[in-house]
Design a protein around this motif. Structure first.
Motif, PDB file in Angstrom:
ATOM      1  N   SER A  34       0.811  -1.218   0.000  1.00  0.00           N
ATOM      2  CA  SER A  34       0.000   0.000   0.000  1.00  0.00           C
ATOM      3  C   SER A  34       0.846   1.269   0.000  1.00  0.00           C
ATOM      4  N   SER A  35       2.121   1.145   0.343  1.00  0.00           N
ATOM      5  CA  SER A  35       3.002   2.318   0.350  1.00  0.00           C
ATOM      6  C   SER A  35       4.071   2.233  -0.732  1.00  0.00           C
ATOM      7  N   ILE A  36       3.858   1.357  -1.693  1.00  0.00           N
ATOM      8  CA  ILE A  36       4.880   1.150  -2.722  1.00  0.00           C
ATOM      9  C   ILE A  36       5.102   2.403  -3.560  1.00  0.00           C
ATOM     10  N   PHE A  37       4.046   3.212  -3.721  1.00  0.00           N
ATOM     11  CA  PHE A  37       4.186   4.437  -4.514  1.00  0.00           C
ATOM     12  C   PHE A  37       5.063   5.466  -3.804  1.00  0.00           C
ATOM     13  N   VAL A  38       5.233   5.299  -2.483  1.00  0.00           N
ATOM     14  CA  VAL A  38       6.109   6.207  -1.726  1.00  0.00           C
ATOM     15  C   VAL A  38       7.569   5.827  -1.953  1.00  0.00           C
ATOM     16  N   HIS A  39       7.852   4.525  -1.882  1.00  0.00           N
ATOM     17  CA  HIS A  39       9.221   4.036  -2.042  1.00  0.00           C
ATOM     18  C   HIS A  39       9.667   4.020  -3.508  1.00  0.00           C
ATOM     19  N   TYR A  40       8.690   3.889  -4.406  1.00  0.00           N
ATOM     20  CA  TYR A  40       9.007   3.851  -5.841  1.00  0.00           C
ATOM     21  C   TYR A  40       8.101   4.855  -6.564  1.00  0.00           C
ATOM     22  N   ALA A  43       7.095   4.424 -10.281  1.00  0.00           N
ATOM     23  CA  ALA A  43       6.391   3.203 -10.707  1.00  0.00           C
ATOM     24  C   ALA A  43       5.050   3.560 -11.344  1.00  0.00           C
ATOM     25  N   ARG A  44       4.687   2.840 -12.381  1.00  0.00           N
ATOM     26  CA  ARG A  44       3.418   3.080 -13.073  1.00  0.00           C
ATOM     27  C   ARG A  44       2.519   1.841 -13.076  1.00  0.00           C
ATOM     28  N   GLU A  45       3.126   0.674 -12.948  1.00  0.00           N
ATOM     29  CA  GLU A  45       2.360  -0.570 -12.963  1.00  0.00           C
ATOM     30  C   GLU A  45       2.811  -1.469 -11.817  1.00  0.00           C
ATOM     31  N   VAL A  46       1.853  -2.183 -11.230  1.00  0.00           N
ATOM     32  CA  VAL A  46       2.143  -3.086 -10.121  1.00  0.00           C
ATOM     33  C   VAL A  46       1.477  -4.435 -10.392  1.00  0.00           C
ATOM     34  N   PHE A  47       2.215  -5.511 -10.160  1.00  0.00           N
ATOM     35  CA  PHE A  47       1.682  -6.860 -10.322  1.00  0.00           C
ATOM     36  C   PHE A  47       1.508  -7.486  -8.935  1.00  0.00           C
ATOM     37  N   VAL A  48       0.282  -7.818  -8.596  1.00  0.00           N
ATOM     38  CA  VAL A  48      -0.012  -8.462  -7.318  1.00  0.00           C
ATOM     39  C   VAL A  48      -0.189  -9.950  -7.587  1.00  0.00           C
ATOM     40  N   CYS A  49       0.793 -10.734  -7.186  1.00  0.00           N
ATOM     41  CA  CYS A  49       0.814 -12.163  -7.518  1.00  0.00           C
ATOM     42  C   CYS A  49       0.156 -12.980  -6.415  1.00  0.00           C
ATOM     43  N   LEU A  62      -4.003   0.935  -4.482  1.00  0.00           N
ATOM     44  CA  LEU A  62      -2.968   1.321  -5.443  1.00  0.00           C
ATOM     45  C   LEU A  62      -3.569   2.026  -6.656  1.00  0.00           C
ATOM     46  N   GLN A  63      -4.749   1.581  -7.078  1.00  0.00           N
ATOM     47  CA  GLN A  63      -5.402   2.209  -8.222  1.00  0.00           C
ATOM     48  C   GLN A  63      -5.791   3.653  -7.924  1.00  0.00           C
ATOM     49  N   THR A  64      -6.172   3.926  -6.673  1.00  0.00           N
ATOM     50  CA  THR A  64      -6.545   5.306  -6.318  1.00  0.00           C
ATOM     51  C   THR A  64      -5.354   6.250  -6.394  1.00  0.00           C
ATOM     52  N   HIS A  65      -4.153   5.692  -6.387  1.00  0.00           N
ATOM     53  CA  HIS A  65      -2.944   6.507  -6.500  1.00  0.00           C
ATOM     54  C   HIS A  65      -2.425   6.548  -7.936  1.00  0.00           C
ATOM     55  N   GLY A  66      -3.273   6.146  -8.870  1.00  0.00           N
ATOM     56  CA  GLY A  66      -2.929   6.273 -10.283  1.00  0.00           C
ATOM     57  C   GLY A  66      -2.100   5.146 -10.862  1.00  0.00           C
TER      58      GLY A  66
END
Length: 293
Positions: A34-40, A43-49, A62-66
């Motif tokens: 949930s804080s990945i957009f802060v550390h990266y 980043a534009r795309e995220v894969f949740v495996c 994550l989608q609410t953060h674009g």
């Protein structure tokens, strides 16, 4: 994790350890993710495996953060990648795709399969569906994949018509299944009478010595259609079968003969203009039958 730990680090993965417990790993994934957009921040795309529905909240956050979020889950030997934003998805095989063989290798593979199947079942004719299954089981490829690679737009059955000196096809009725066998030349000498003179077999190299006009061409085609539909008079057959048989008999294709005669018309036009034949079209496929009217 042994060597897997080292390999994951080498590929740039950051491993996070959590103690055992119900949903412990999922909660940690949600917390860190949930804080990945802060550390990266770039980043534009995220894969949740994970296929766990608990992580749906993470995807929404994550989608609410674009960020464009993809849910990745394994289904048997395949991997499904789902775009949470637009609903699109892709399926990827986890089994390495076999390399497409050369045309020569492919023909040899098919000949080998037919020969073995004939020996195993003492049956001269092999169903195309059976042959396709045998090929898929042995080479992890479909005949259609190979044919499409070498002959874009062609169907699996068409490759056998392209090689009339190697294969023979038979379709009892228009809607029935196609049967395949190997084209084998009869021996020149009789096995029962070695003293008798060899039987001379003449193969016509070109159609030029027998077909000298459009009328000759039409008559030869009519005879072929008549022969191919002898077991089911009035039935329609694919015009590619007629073309394959023509090439086998005359040593060149119908289109080559049309060009040699300088007719400047298409193969299907020849069929449509011949009063002894009837032509039907379904999609891109043309079929022909004798005109018994």
């Amino acid at each position: 994790m042994g060597k897997q730990d080292l390999e994951l680090h080498r590929r740039g993965y950051e491993l996070i350890h959590v103690p055992a417990g119900k949903d412990s790993a999922d909660v940690k994934m949600a917390t860190v993710g949930s804080s990945i957009f802060v550390h990266y921040p770039t980043a534009r795309e995220v894969f949740v495996c994970s296929s766990d529905k608990v992580l749906t909240h993470l995807c929404n956050t994550l989608q609410t953060h674009g960020l464009t979020v993809y849910s990745v889950c394994k289904q048997g030997s395949k991997m499904r990648v789902f775009n949470n934003q637009n609903g699109d998805y892709q399926i990827h095989s986890l089994i390495p795709q076999a390399e497409i063989p050369s045309l020569e290798e492919f023909i040899a593979q098919i000949q080998d399969l037919i020969t073995k199947e004939q020996k195993n079942h003492q049956n001269h004719w092999i169903k195309l569906s059976k042959l396709s299954q045998l090929y898929k089981n042995k080479y992890n490829l479909t005949i259609t994949q190979v044919v499409t690679s070498h002959f874009p737009g062609k169907r699996a059955r068409d490759v056998f018509l392209e090689y009339p000196t190697k294969f023979v096809t038979h379709q009892p009725l228009e809607q029935s299944e196609i049967y395949i066998t190997l084209f084998t030349q009869l021996p020149a000498e009789s096995a029962t009478d070695a003293s008798s003179p060899p039987t001379e077999v003449t193969v016509q190299d070109t159609a030029s010595s027998q077909i000298n006009s459009r009328t000759d061409l039409e008559q030869s085609i009519v005879k072929i259609v008549q022969s191919l539909t002898a077991q089911s008079p009035g039935s329609y057959i694919d015009i590619s079968r007629v073309g394959g048989e023509f090439k086998r008999q005359y040593g060149q294709t119908i289109n080559e003969t049309i060009a040699w005669l300088q007719l400047k018309v298409k193969y299907v036009t020849i069929l449509q203009s011949c009063s002894a034949l009837q032509v039907k079209q379904k999609g891109k496929v043309h079929t022909v039958a004798l005109n018994n009217g």
